[in-house]
Design a protein around this motif. Sequence first.
Motif: not given
Length: 676
Positions: A380-388, A349-360, A390-394
């Motif tokens: 744990k694996l990608k948290g330090s590289r998150i750019e959005s 999952l990329d950031e947009d996909s994870l956001l979409d699934i978590i929001s749903k 909106v994903l953190v908010v989601g």
Amino acid sequence: MSKCDTIILLCFCFSCPYKIVFSLNVSKMSLVLRRTYLKAKNNLLSSSNGNNSLPSPLLTFAPRMVSDDKSGNNPHFSSSTILIENGFNVQELPVIIKRLKNLSDIDDKPNEEQSTSGHDSQNYQLIQEEFKQCLDLRDVFSLLSKCTKITPNIALGAIERIYDIEKNPSTLFLDSKTMNINLAKGAILDKLLKVVLKTEDTQTILNILNTMSSFMDPYKYKFHDELLLRVIDNKLSIEQLCEFTTFLISNKSDVKYSDSIDKLWVGFVAREHEIDETNIVQVFDILNGLKVSKRIILTLLEQKLCDLWSKIKVPVMQDIMSTFVQEKYLSVQSFGVVGSWLCANIHALDEDSLLDIISKLTRLKYTDDQIEKAVEKYMKLKGSRIESHVLVVGILNFCMQFQICNEIILNACSDYLLRNWQIVPPSFYKSVIYPYGYLYFEPVNGSVFWNLIDKILNEKFDKICSSDLSLMTLSLIYIGQYPASLVSRMLSPEYLSKVNNAEVMKRFCLIDTAMTLQCDKYMGPLLPKDQWPKPISQDFRIRNILEKIMESLVLAAGGEDKLSIAVSVPYLPSDETYLLDVMLHPAGLGSSTVNWKSKSVRNENIAILIHLPDHYCSNNEHLIGPQVMKKTHLKILGMKVVSLKYSLLSQFYTSFNKAGLKEYLTEKINNAEPCT
């Protein structure tokens, strides 16, 4: 008889001269219906010894001979209903029944479509180009006369060219020959349409049905009927069934089309073996247009989802979850499959996909241990590289929705805020700050984090709405942070004059009281006391459990005159924070006679709080911030505090374990937390 055997059921009805033959492959749940016309009614009456139901480990089909097509205008099929039993569920579903002229036609014809002429399909573009050279109807008919055999594609090309010529009146010449051709046009078109209808290429018929050409509208009913016949004969693939259903749904304003939608379930059941990880989403997409047949299709899809989940790609699962949201779907079985899928595919999952699934999932109000584990793994694996942001908010909204106090997830989100707080808009501040206090979670970088929050709120004070500001301030107080300067600005007369929301003012009063009780440096209270406090209503679940355990509670307290129910602390805001579920006090001294301001009676009274499941984080052990603050304030007011779990009280009561209940209550009261 084995489950894989094909069962033939003959059912006779005295009310109409027809015989129904049900062909059921039990292992595949495939059903093919046949209806045969009997030339002699006497033959029917003399042989009416058939069964009316078919027992099966999976489904039971019980036909009802009630035809919707009483007029008999359609010579090819009529309508009826059938009762289907699936476990303890019985459902009546509409079916289409094919009329056959001869009993010999009962024998099943091959289900698989014969492939069309590859040469004819490949040269369809050439056929179209040839017809485009025709300038008028005479040229079209002349070209047709030169064909040794008019194939469906040739007929379709001719029909399309006739339509184009009809749209352009300038190409029509009114000589006598042309007028004669125009008169014959209707008969020729009918013959061409019959040729098209005979094509084995079902997709060609579907394409015609989906065309926007007004020229074809008068003929679409014929193509619709032909497709229904092919559904009965099991000649449509899953993709074609979905396409046909989608057409019917989009044109459901037409009664003929809307009546057919729920009759196509037979085709889906017969072709269920064709549903795979790619086309399953197409079947999910048609659910919104189904009515009485929705349940049987859902049952089928749930089973296929369980079988195929490990092969489903990310975009397909996103579309399936969109259907869940649209349908307000609730199935623990299917949602559990989504959890397993997410845990297995979180790396893809990329950031947009994870956001979409978590929001749903948040909208569906569902989570489980696997979903939490998957999000934890991602952070744990990608948290330090998150750019959005909106994903953190989601993700934080997801944690709030389910009160998930996960150390790895919340620490990763706090790290993101420390790195990127400048790019987070003020409208998102509440979503990224409030969860920490509400969930009573102290980030690993606590002091730095809270100092930054105080700085942000003071710098962006004028850009934050009063409602968000009040919630974030309460969140800080829950966790033991006291922003005195921020509260002073909030409760200034200039700022309060702009607030006209009663709920926000209620929070301001709670903030003022909390700061007065907990913060020594706070110069409060700053707000006047409410002279007309409103009564606080006790949660009905707590009232109910208290009624059930009252006998044991009285014994543990030492007498009925030593306890009071639903006691509100006077002189404080009318808020659930200051409502005691039970108060234990000296005999004869009710809540109205207690000297709440006296410091000499500290630890004399006991506040019993019954904590509901939603008073805890998802682990059912960790109290949320508002409940922690409630206990803190009651201790400051000089009371001992006892925390009882609602779930345990209910368990003792429902198991009739009075001895265990009394022991639990006595142990908790004897070990009450002392005041501070």
